[in-house]
Design an enzyme around this catalytic site. Structure first.
Site, PDB file in Angstrom:
ATOM      1  N   ARG A 179      14.766  16.875 -42.664  1.00 17.57           N
ATOM      2  CA  ARG A 179      14.889  17.794 -41.537  1.00 17.57           C
ATOM      3  C   ARG A 179      14.327  19.187 -41.818  1.00 17.57           C
ATOM      4  NH1 ARG A 179      15.236  13.526 -40.161  1.00 17.57           N
ATOM      5  NH2 ARG A 179      16.834  12.466 -38.908  1.00 17.57           N
ATOM      6  N   SER A 225      21.165  16.179 -32.242  1.00 16.07           N
ATOM      7  CA  SER A 225      22.103  16.312 -33.364  1.00 16.07           C
ATOM      8  C   SER A 225      22.396  17.782 -33.636  1.00 16.07           C
ATOM      9  CB  SER A 225      21.517  15.663 -34.622  1.00 16.07           C
ATOM     10  OG  SER A 225      21.361  14.277 -34.442  1.00 16.07           O
ATOM     11  N   GLU A 242      21.395  22.070 -37.383  1.00 20.28           N
ATOM     12  CA  GLU A 242      20.053  21.543 -37.146  1.00 20.28           C
ATOM     13  C   GLU A 242      19.427  22.254 -35.949  1.00 20.28           C
ATOM     14  OE1 GLU A 242      18.434  17.164 -35.990  1.00 20.28           O
ATOM     15  OE2 GLU A 242      19.608  17.283 -37.833  1.00 20.28           O
TER      16      GLU A 242
END
Length: 320
Positions: A175, A225, A296
């Site tokens: 990520r 998310s 995130e």
């Protein structure tokens, strides 16, 4: 430099459009956010280069926005310039064994083009509601695959110039990519793919999409998310579920009943509601498991004064 002067200068560059006091809630997937002083739509790489060079040269604060997923905007808006690539900067070309796509193309469009030309590899991303630029910046992934796995090279805007970075230079990891730590803007990327029958590609795409539909709150307003996974622990969504927080709400914002890794806008939720809920979740996880889940989500216009500070310690894009 006052707003009218900035508008005049941008107009001289023949920018696609320049909007004033544009509600950011219209441009984010969770439908939250006050107004941006200026909202600029960009439809070509050359215009993007001119725009960013102008903003940087004059020390004008700006934020690059793709499709507005994984983005939480302040209720107070943003005092600078939002430069939007999503929906405009989306040209593509087939290059041998792959495809070059500009940063504003969304992943649905990219997958449909790959299907048409019989190019396989990105099927896992069918249903991820982001843009090419955002997906590369955060190395988006699903089903044990990540976008960075298929990147051959990226074209980036760095210090006013267009530069080419190979896959290794992008520093892809879970990520993240070099874009999140350096002052770089993704313009486009070449994906190296494999030839495959279009019908087989479509079957794989639909399988991936159905898995997302069955497990995620796809029809709800969310930013995807909320937290990155801590690789030393179980997925954060499982931890949140074990803490009994599914359905827990602050104002109009709640933890999804379907997937605990998602925060959803149930009823006219605000950024303040989101921040309070995120803070509460992090406190509960820290109390039980000893770590603070890292966001995130990108924060736009959120200042340290908007909420208590401790939970922001791992987020680098907070404005003082």
């Amino acid at each position: 430099m006052d707003i009218s002067t900035i508008i005049d200068k941008l107009a001289e560059m023949d920018i696609c459009s320049v909007l004033t006091n544009e509600p950011l809630s219209k441009h984010t997937s969770i439908k939250i956010g006050g107004c941006a002083n200026l909202f600029v739509n960009i439809n070509s790489i050359i215009k993007l280069k001119k725009c960013i060079n102008f903003l940087q040269k004059n020390n004008i604060e700006y934020f690059i926005l793709g499709n507005g997923t994984n983005t939480l905007c302040s209720d107070n808006g943003f005092d600078g310039v939002v430069v939007c690539l999503g929906g405009q900067l989306k040209n593509f070309r087939i290059e041998g064994d792959g495809i070059f796509a500009e940063a504003g193309m969304n992943l649905f469009e990219l997958n449909k083009i790959c299907r048409k030309f019989g190019l396989s590899g990105l099927e896992f991303s069918y249903g991820i509601p982001g843009s090419v630029g955002g997906a590369i910046a955060m190395n988006a992934g699903a089903f044990e695959h990540s976008v960075g796995d298929f990147v051959e090279y990226c074209i980036l805007l760095k210090d006013g110039d267009l530069v080419k970075f190979g896959k290794e230079e992008m520093n892809f990891a879970y990520r993240t990519s070099i874009v999140q730590s350096d002052n770089l803007i993704i313009v486009g990327a070449k994906f190296k793919l494999a030839k495959q029958d279009s019908r087989q590609i479509e079957t794989l795409q639909n399988e991936c999409f159905q898995k997302k539909l069955s497990s995620q709150p796809y029809s709800d307003l969310s930013f995807g998310s909320t937290f990155k996974r801590n690789l030393n622990f179980e997925p954060v969504s499982k931890i949140i579920d074990c803490l009994g927080l599914k359905g827990y709400a602050v104002g109009g914002i709640a933890v999804s009943e379907k997937h605990a890794g998602f925060i959803v806008n149930k009823h006219h939720g605000t950024c303040k509601d989101c921040l309070k809920l995120i803070k509460y979740i992090r406190e509960q996880v820290y109390a039980k498991y000893g770590f603070k889940p890292e966001l995130e989500v990108k924060l736009l216009g959120v200042k340290q004064s908007d909420e208590t500070l401790w939970w922001l310690s791992h987020t680098h894009n907070i404005q003082p």
